[in-house]
Design a protein around this motif. Structure first.
Motif, PDB file in Angstrom:
ATOM      1  N   LEU A   8       0.762  -1.185  -0.028  1.00 39.63           N
ATOM      2  CA  LEU A   8      -0.220  -0.110  -0.094  1.00 39.63           C
ATOM      3  C   LEU A   8       0.903   1.341   0.023  1.00 39.63           C
ATOM      4  CD1 LEU A   8      -3.136   0.465   0.170  1.00 39.63           C
ATOM      5  CD2 LEU A   8      -2.822   0.726   2.561  1.00 39.63           C
ATOM      6  N   GLN A   9       0.490   2.015  -0.908  1.00 40.65           N
ATOM      7  CA  GLN A   9       1.471   3.321  -1.257  1.00 40.65           C
ATOM      8  C   GLN A   9       0.812   4.585  -1.396  1.00 40.65           C
ATOM      9  OE1 GLN A   9       4.775   2.833  -4.228  1.00 40.65           O
ATOM     10  NE2 GLN A   9       5.797   4.334  -3.336  1.00 40.65           N
ATOM     11  N   GLY A  10       0.978   5.596  -0.734  1.00 40.95           N
ATOM     12  CA  GLY A  10       0.319   6.804  -1.008  1.00 40.95           C
ATOM     13  C   GLY A  10       1.237   8.022  -1.052  1.00 40.95           C
ATOM     14  N   SER A  11       0.622   9.046  -1.859  1.00 35.65           N
ATOM     15  CA  SER A  11       1.424  10.399  -2.332  1.00 35.65           C
ATOM     16  C   SER A  11       0.678  11.431  -2.203  1.00 35.65           C
ATOM     17  CB  SER A  11       1.879   9.934  -3.844  1.00 35.65           C
ATOM     18  OG  SER A  11       2.666  11.127  -4.242  1.00 35.65           O
ATOM     19  N   ASN A  12       0.992  12.481  -1.272  1.00 33.32           N
ATOM     20  CA  ASN A  12       0.228  13.665  -0.922  1.00 33.32           C
ATOM     21  C   ASN A  12      -1.024  13.280  -0.710  1.00 33.32           C
ATOM     22  OD1 ASN A  12       2.356  15.330  -1.945  1.00 33.32           O
ATOM     23  ND2 ASN A  12       2.115  14.929  -4.078  1.00 33.32           N
ATOM     24  N   LYS A  21     -18.383  27.439   6.029  1.00 27.72           N
ATOM     25  CA  LYS A  21     -17.588  28.145   5.012  1.00 27.72           C
ATOM     26  C   LYS A  21     -16.264  27.717   5.427  1.00 27.72           C
ATOM     27  CE  LYS A  21     -20.513  32.185   4.105  1.00 27.72           C
ATOM     28  NZ  LYS A  21     -20.694  33.650   4.350  1.00 27.72           N
ATOM     29  N   LYS A  22     -15.877  27.261   6.395  1.00 26.63           N
ATOM     30  CA  LYS A  22     -14.596  26.575   7.019  1.00 26.63           C
ATOM     31  C   LYS A  22     -14.119  25.509   6.586  1.00 26.63           C
ATOM     32  CE  LYS A  22     -14.943  29.496  11.161  1.00 26.63           C
ATOM     33  NZ  LYS A  22     -14.557  29.554  12.730  1.00 26.63           N
ATOM     34  N   THR A  23     -12.826  25.249   6.132  1.00 28.09           N
ATOM     35  CA  THR A  23     -12.318  23.866   5.692  1.00 28.09           C
ATOM     36  C   THR A  23     -11.287  23.430   6.876  1.00 28.09           C
ATOM     37  OG1 THR A  23     -10.926  25.017   4.053  1.00 28.09           O
ATOM     38  CG2 THR A  23     -12.900  24.498   3.514  1.00 28.09           C
ATOM     39  N   LYS A  24     -10.922  22.322   6.837  1.00 28.23           N
ATOM     40  CA  LYS A  24      -9.811  22.006   7.632  1.00 28.23           C
ATOM     41  C   LYS A  24      -9.147  20.591   7.047  1.00 28.23           C
ATOM     42  CE  LYS A  24      -8.474  20.090  12.196  1.00 28.23           C
ATOM     43  NZ  LYS A  24      -8.872  19.708  13.498  1.00 28.23           N
ATOM     44  N   ALA A  25      -7.895  20.673   6.772  1.00 30.92           N
ATOM     45  CA  ALA A  25      -7.282  19.379   6.311  1.00 30.92           C
ATOM     46  C   ALA A  25      -6.890  18.503   7.717  1.00 30.92           C
ATOM     47  CB  ALA A  25      -5.954  19.867   5.461  1.00 30.92           C
ATOM     48  N   ALA A  26      -7.704  17.472   7.643  1.00 29.42           N
ATOM     49  CA  ALA A  26      -7.443  16.562   8.740  1.00 29.42           C
ATOM     50  C   ALA A  26      -6.131  15.649   8.421  1.00 29.42           C
ATOM     51  CB  ALA A  26      -8.592  15.753   8.880  1.00 29.42           C
ATOM     52  N   VAL A  27      -5.999  15.174   7.079  1.00 31.87           N
ATOM     53  CA  VAL A  27      -4.746  14.719   6.610  1.00 31.87           C
ATOM     54  C   VAL A  27      -4.226  15.553   5.506  1.00 31.87           C
ATOM     55  CG1 VAL A  27      -3.756  12.685   5.362  1.00 31.87           C
ATOM     56  CG2 VAL A  27      -5.746  12.458   7.359  1.00 31.87           C
ATOM     57  N   ASN A  28      -2.832  15.928   5.546  1.00 31.59           N
ATOM     58  CA  ASN A  28      -2.461  16.963   4.728  1.00 31.59           C
ATOM     59  C   ASN A  28      -1.050  16.489   3.906  1.00 31.59           C
ATOM     60  OD1 ASN A  28      -1.895  19.435   3.269  1.00 31.59           O
ATOM     61  ND2 ASN A  28      -1.834  20.616   5.473  1.00 31.59           N
ATOM     62  N   GLU A  29      -1.216  16.115   2.828  1.00 32.87           N
ATOM     63  CA  GLU A  29      -0.266  15.704   1.848  1.00 32.87           C
ATOM     64  C   GLU A  29       0.729  14.888   2.317  1.00 32.87           C
ATOM     65  OE1 GLU A  29       1.945  19.389   0.745  1.00 32.87           O
ATOM     66  OE2 GLU A  29       0.262  20.018  -0.621  1.00 32.87           O
ATOM     67  N   VAL A  30       0.329  13.754   2.675  1.00 34.05           N
ATOM     68  CA  VAL A  30       1.040  12.256   3.450  1.00 34.05           C
ATOM     69  C   VAL A  30       1.397  11.535   2.420  1.00 34.05           C
ATOM     70  CG1 VAL A  30       0.321  10.534   4.842  1.00 34.05           C
ATOM     71  CG2 VAL A  30      -0.441  12.903   5.887  1.00 34.05           C
ATOM     72  N   ASP A  31       2.560  11.112   2.703  1.00 32.30           N
ATOM     73  CA  ASP A  31       3.266  10.114   1.741  1.00 32.30           C
ATOM     74  C   ASP A  31       3.690   8.846   2.641  1.00 32.30           C
ATOM     75  OD1 ASP A  31       3.231  11.788  -0.317  1.00 32.30           O
ATOM     76  OD2 ASP A  31       5.093  12.220   0.025  1.00 32.30           O
ATOM     77  N   PHE A  32       3.389   7.583   2.203  1.00 26.91           N
ATOM     78  CA  PHE A  32       3.838   6.467   2.878  1.00 26.91           C
ATOM     79  C   PHE A  32       4.091   5.148   1.792  1.00 26.91           C
ATOM     80  CE2 PHE A  32      -0.875   6.948   2.528  1.00 26.91           C
ATOM     81  CZ  PHE A  32      -1.256   5.757   1.925  1.00 26.91           C
ATOM     82  N   ALA A  33       4.615   4.132   2.228  1.00 26.99           N
ATOM     83  CA  ALA A  33       4.870   2.899   1.531  1.00 26.99           C
ATOM     84  C   ALA A  33       4.723   1.880   2.822  1.00 26.99           C
ATOM     85  CB  ALA A  33       6.022   3.034   1.047  1.00 26.99           C
ATOM     86  N   PHE A  34       3.859   0.859   2.730  1.00 32.29           N
ATOM     87  CA  PHE A  34       3.778  -0.154   3.467  1.00 32.29           C
ATOM     88  C   PHE A  34       4.129  -1.512   2.974  1.00 32.29           C
ATOM     89  CE2 PHE A  34       0.294   2.601   5.368  1.00 32.29           C
ATOM     90  CZ  PHE A  34       1.191   3.486   6.153  1.00 32.29           C
ATOM     91  N   GLY A  66      -4.605  13.339  -3.900  1.00 30.38           N
ATOM     92  CA  GLY A  66      -3.507  12.348  -3.878  1.00 30.38           C
ATOM     93  C   GLY A  66      -3.908  11.251  -4.322  1.00 30.38           C
ATOM     94  N   THR A  67      -2.906  10.188  -4.337  1.00 30.18           N
ATOM     95  CA  THR A  67      -3.074   8.996  -4.974  1.00 30.18           C
ATOM     96  C   THR A  67      -2.776   7.737  -4.142  1.00 30.18           C
ATOM     97  OG1 THR A  67      -0.810   9.060  -5.965  1.00 30.18           O
ATOM     98  CG2 THR A  67      -2.841   9.727  -7.279  1.00 30.18           C
ATOM     99  N   ILE A  68      -3.461   6.843  -3.874  1.00 28.46           N
ATOM    100  CA  ILE A  68      -3.093   5.596  -3.256  1.00 28.46           C
ATOM    101  C   ILE A  68      -3.124   4.275  -4.204  1.00 28.46           C
ATOM    102  CG2 ILE A  68      -3.876   4.013  -1.380  1.00 28.46           C
ATOM    103  CD1 ILE A  68      -5.379   6.331  -0.235  1.00 28.46           C
ATOM    104  N   ALA A  69      -2.035   3.564  -4.005  1.00 33.27           N
ATOM    105  CA  ALA A  69      -2.039   2.357  -4.942  1.00 33.27           C
ATOM    106  C   ALA A  69      -1.827   1.091  -4.107  1.00 33.27           C
ATOM    107  CB  ALA A  69      -0.764   2.553  -5.887  1.00 33.27           C
TER     108      ALA A  69
END
Length: 265
Positions: A8-12, A21-34, A66-69
């Motif tokens: 499992l791999q993720g990019s951004n 009207k408000k927004t919040k990035a709970a997860v922000n440009e996270v990269d990982f490789a499991f 972002g992308t998850i593969a």
């Protein structure tokens, strides 16, 4: 450890929630490789975004960007058939077990669904033995549970039942979000040992936790998460013994005897 293939791999990977009207990035440009067979801990305080990330990994929340593969292919979860296929390989134990089960289905139905998801054709006796064996792994007696509904069980029993399902499903990846939070201290290490033994079959385990000591004890790799971002990652011993980021240093300083506690200093 000798890492296997990247499962499992993720990019951004980003998840933005809107509140009026408000927004919040709970997860922000996270990269990982499991990797296959790897034990990973994603560590952070409450509100760091780690549980949101876990739900994205599980396919329960859709990433905003972002992308998850999965196994080198872009993950496709467009419909129920896609998700069901994905969930054959990836399962989760969440901190609140009551939100993970259909409360109107009896325990027997919940466990039979595991057999169905794996596509197994078993006799009634074989089904019974499978369910009994899975429950006994986590010190539950299936005969005392099968005719009950989830709301008739304690939180600890529910969490054990979730872990029993994992033994039946044999997923490639397990996401464990504070998996022992409702289990008494005497049973906690036993349950953790059971989960870690499953990893010997090349199951990848991703622990979601605020407990730095637990992460140090069980993990090959640690990701430190703060306010939606991964601020530090690497081999567990390197991250804990030689923390680079101030936030990681702060988390470790809150557990001053971590080295002595785990006899790893």
């Amino acid at each position: 450890m000798n890492k296997g293939e990247v499962l499992l791999q993720g990019s951004n990977v980003t998840k933005v929630f809107s509140y009026g009207k408000k927004t919040k990035a709970a997860v922000n440009e996270v990269d990982f490789a499991f990797h296959e067979g790897e034990i990973i801990s994603i560590v952070g305080e409450s509100g760091s975004g780690k549980t949101t990330l876990a739900k994205i990994l599980m396919g329960l929340l859709k990433e905003t960007n972002g992308t998850i593969a999965y196994r080198g292919q872009a993950r496709k979860l467009r419909n129920h058939a896609d998700r069901k296929k994905y969930w054959k390989d990836i399962q989760a134990i969440f901190q609140d077990p009551f939100s993970s089960f259909n409360l109107f289905h009896k325990v027997e139905k919940l466990l039979l669904d595991c057999i169905s998801l794996r596509g197994l054709t078993l006799s009634k006796e074989e089904q019974f033995n499978k369910m009994k064996e899975a429950c006994s792994f986590v010190n539950l007696k299936f005969e005392e549970l099968y005719n009950k509904y989830p709301f008739e069980l304690s939180g600890g029993q529910m969490q054990r039942l979730m872990i029993a399902r994992i033994f039946m499903l044999h997923p490639k990846i397990l996401i464990a979000d504070e998996p022992t939070s409702m289990i008494d201290a005497c049973s906690r290490s036993t349950i953790l040992d059971m989960l870690l033994k499953r990893s010997e079959n090349n199951m990848t385990i991703i622990f979601i936790t605020h407990d730095v000591g637990l992460a140090y004890y069980v993990s090959d790799t640690i990701y430190i998460m703060k306010k939606g971002r991964i601020v530090e990652s690497g081999e567990a011993e390197e991250v804990i013994i030689n923390p680079k980021h101030r936030y990681t240093q702060q988390l470790i300083s809150d557990v001053p005897k971590i080295h002595e506690a785990w006899n790893l200093a």
